[in-house]
Design an enzyme around this catalytic site. Structure first.
Site, short mmCIF file in Angstrom:
data_model
loop_
_atom_site.label_atom_id
_atom_site.label_comp_id
_atom_site.label_asym_id
_atom_site.label_seq_id
_atom_site.Cartn_x
_atom_site.Cartn_y
_atom_site.Cartn_z
N LYS A 57 6.58 12.01 0.70
CA LYS A 57 6.07 10.70 1.96
C LYS A 57 7.30 10.86 2.73
O LYS A 57 6.68 10.91 3.90
CB LYS A 57 5.67 9.63 1.53
CG LYS A 57 4.33 9.99 -0.13
CD LYS A 57 2.82 10.65 0.36
CE LYS A 57 2.12 10.77 -0.91
NZ LYS A 57 1.26 9.35 -0.87
N ASP A 68 0.88 -0.93 -0.13
CA ASP A 68 -0.26 0.11 0.27
C ASP A 68 0.78 0.96 0.27
O ASP A 68 2.23 1.08 0.44
CB ASP A 68 -0.95 0.37 1.28
CG ASP A 68 -1.83 0.74 1.06
OD1 ASP A 68 -2.25 1.60 -0.05
OD2 ASP A 68 -2.82 0.86 1.99
N GLU A 111 -7.89 -1.03 5.44
CA GLU A 111 -6.63 -0.93 4.64
C GLU A 111 -5.95 -1.23 6.07
O GLU A 111 -4.55 -2.47 6.14
CB GLU A 111 -5.96 0.36 4.74
CG GLU A 111 -6.09 1.17 3.24
CD GLU A 111 -5.83 3.26 2.68
OE1 GLU A 111 -5.97 3.11 1.63
OE2 GLU A 111 -5.34 3.36 4.00
N LYS A 119 -1.87 7.56 7.28
CA LYS A 119 -2.64 6.64 6.01
C LYS A 119 -4.65 7.08 6.61
O LYS A 119 -4.81 7.91 7.40
CB LYS A 119 -2.61 5.37 6.30
CG LYS A 119 -1.21 5.38 5.48
CD LYS A 119 -0.68 3.04 5.14
CE LYS A 119 -2.06 2.89 4.21
NZ LYS A 119 -2.26 3.34 3.01
N GLY A 170 -5.27 9.59 3.61
CA GLY A 170 -5.77 10.14 2.33
C GLY A 170 -6.92 10.10 1.47
O GLY A 170 -8.19 10.70 0.96
N ALA A 216 1.14 5.51 1.28
CA ALA A 216 0.92 6.34 2.49
C ALA A 216 1.15 7.72 2.51
O ALA A 216 1.87 8.39 1.41
CB ALA A 216 2.51 5.51 3.65
C1 5RP Z 1 -5.51 6.29 1.22
C2 5RP Z 1 -4.36 5.76 1.86
C3 5RP Z 1 -3.15 5.75 0.67
O1 5RP Z 1 -2.42 4.70 0.52
C4 5RP Z 1 -2.57 7.54 0.65
O2 5RP Z 1 -3.52 8.42 1.22
C5 5RP Z 1 -2.19 7.96 -0.01
O3 5RP Z 1 -2.04 7.59 -1.64
P1 5RP Z 1 -1.54 8.09 -2.92
O4 5RP Z 1 -0.72 6.71 -3.20
O5 5RP Z 1 -2.99 8.70 -3.76
O6 5RP Z 1 -0.40 9.24 -2.78
O7 5RP Z 1 -4.01 5.94 2.77
O8 5RP Z 1 -6.69 5.96 1.65
#
Ligand code: 5RP
Length: 229
Positions: free
Chosen positions: A125, A85, A107, A98, A100, A87
Site C-alpha cells: 500500500k 484503519d 471512516e 481510502k 476500496g 488504507a
Molecule cells: C474501506 C477502506 C479500507 O481501509 C481499504 O479499502 C483497505 O482495505 P483492506 O484492509 O481490505 O486492504 O478504505 O473503505
C-alpha cells in the site's frame, strides 16, 4: 508471505500498540476492511478492555458485536483518543487514499472525532504519489451523471461501482450513496484535490485523506512490522 499473512502480522502488532497507547476503559474508533477484520479477530480477547468502539461501517459493527465489543453510536461520544484503519494507498507524508470497501464517508466521520489516526497496512500500500488505485468518490445518486462530467473534465476516467451481489446494479453504501471510481487523476497535491472535490454539489465524500492524514503508520513487510511517520 501472502498479503493476508502480512495483514494479520500488522494486525497483531497493532494490538500491542493500542494497548500501550490506551488505558483500560478507553473508547476506540475502528475502520473497515480486511486488515481491520484481522485486527478485530486479534483484539477480541480484550473486548472488555474498551468502554466502547465507534465503528465506520455496518460490516465492522456486526463483526465487533459478534466478537463481544460494545458498539457506540458516533453521536454519543464527544471525542475519541484513537482511530485505527487500513488504507488502499499511503504516501510518505501519511496522506491516504481510502474507500476500496466503500466506507469512506463514515471512516472520515469517525476519524474526525479522533485525536490520533493509526493506519495499518502491508507494504504493497506504500506509494510515492497517490493515484494508482482508483479514487472513490461517494455521491448522491441523482447527482452522479453531473459529477461524472465534472470529474472527466478534471482528467479522470469514471466508473460507477457495481454491486457485488448483482453487477447490473450500482453498489449502494451504508449512507445510500453511490461510488464513482476515478482513474487517471494526478494527485500531486492531495490536500488541494480533496478540498476541491468536496466543493462539487452532490459529492458526499471523496477518498483522499489529507485534511486528516495518518499520525502513525504500522506497515508489515516480509516478516516484520515497522512504525513510521
Ligand atoms: C474501506 C477502506 C479500507 O481501509 C481499504 O479499502 C483497505 O482495505 P483492506 O484492509 O481490505 O486492504 O478504505 O473503505
Amino acid at each position: 508471505m501472502t498479503q493476508d499473512e502480512l495483514k494479520k502480522l500488522v494486525a497483531k502488532a497493532a494490538v500491542q500498540e493500542i494497548l500501550n497507547l490506551l488505558p483500560e476503559h478507553s473508547l476506540l474508533g475502528m475502520g473497515t476492511g480486511s486488515t481491520v477484520n484481522f485486527l478485530i479477530d486479534e483484539l477480541k480477547e480484550y473486548a472488555n478492555y474498551f468502554s466502547g468502539v465507534v465503528s465506520s461501517s455496518d460490516a465492522t459493527s456486526q463483526r465487533l458485536l459478534s466478537n463481544g465489543f460494545k458498539v457506540l453510536d458516533a453521536n454519543t461520544v464527544q471525542s475519541l483518543p484513537l482511530y485505527i484503519d487500513g488504507a488502499d494507498e499511503i504516501d510518505p507524508d501519511g496522506n491516504m487514499l481510502k474507500g476500496g470497501g466503500g466506507a469512506l464517508t463514515r471512516e472520515k466521520i469517525v476519524a474526525s472525532l479522533a485525536s490520533q489516526f493509526i493506519c495499518i497496512c502491508d507494504a504493497t500500500k506504500l506509494v510515492p504519489v497517490l493515484g494508482q488505485f482508483p479514487l472513490p468518490v461517494e455521491v448522491i445518486p441523482m447527482a452522479s451523471a453531473q459529477i461524472q462530467r465534472v470529474l472527466e473534465a478534471l482528467g479522470g476516467q469514471v466508473r460507477i461501482r457495481n454491486s457485488k451481489v448483482d453487477p447490473n446494479l450500482p453498489f449502494v453504501t451504508d449512507n445510500q450513496g453511490w461510488i464513482l471510481d476515478v482513474k487517471g487523476l494526478a494527485i500531486e497535491n492531495p490536500l488541494a484535490l480533496e478540498t476541491k472535490l468536496n466543493q462539487i454539489p452532490g459529492v458526499i465524500c471523496n477518498g483522499i485523506f489529507a485534511i486528516q492524514s495518518a499520525n502513525m503508520l504500522l506497515v508489515s513487510a516480509i516478516d516484520q512490522v515497522q512504525k513510521t511517520i
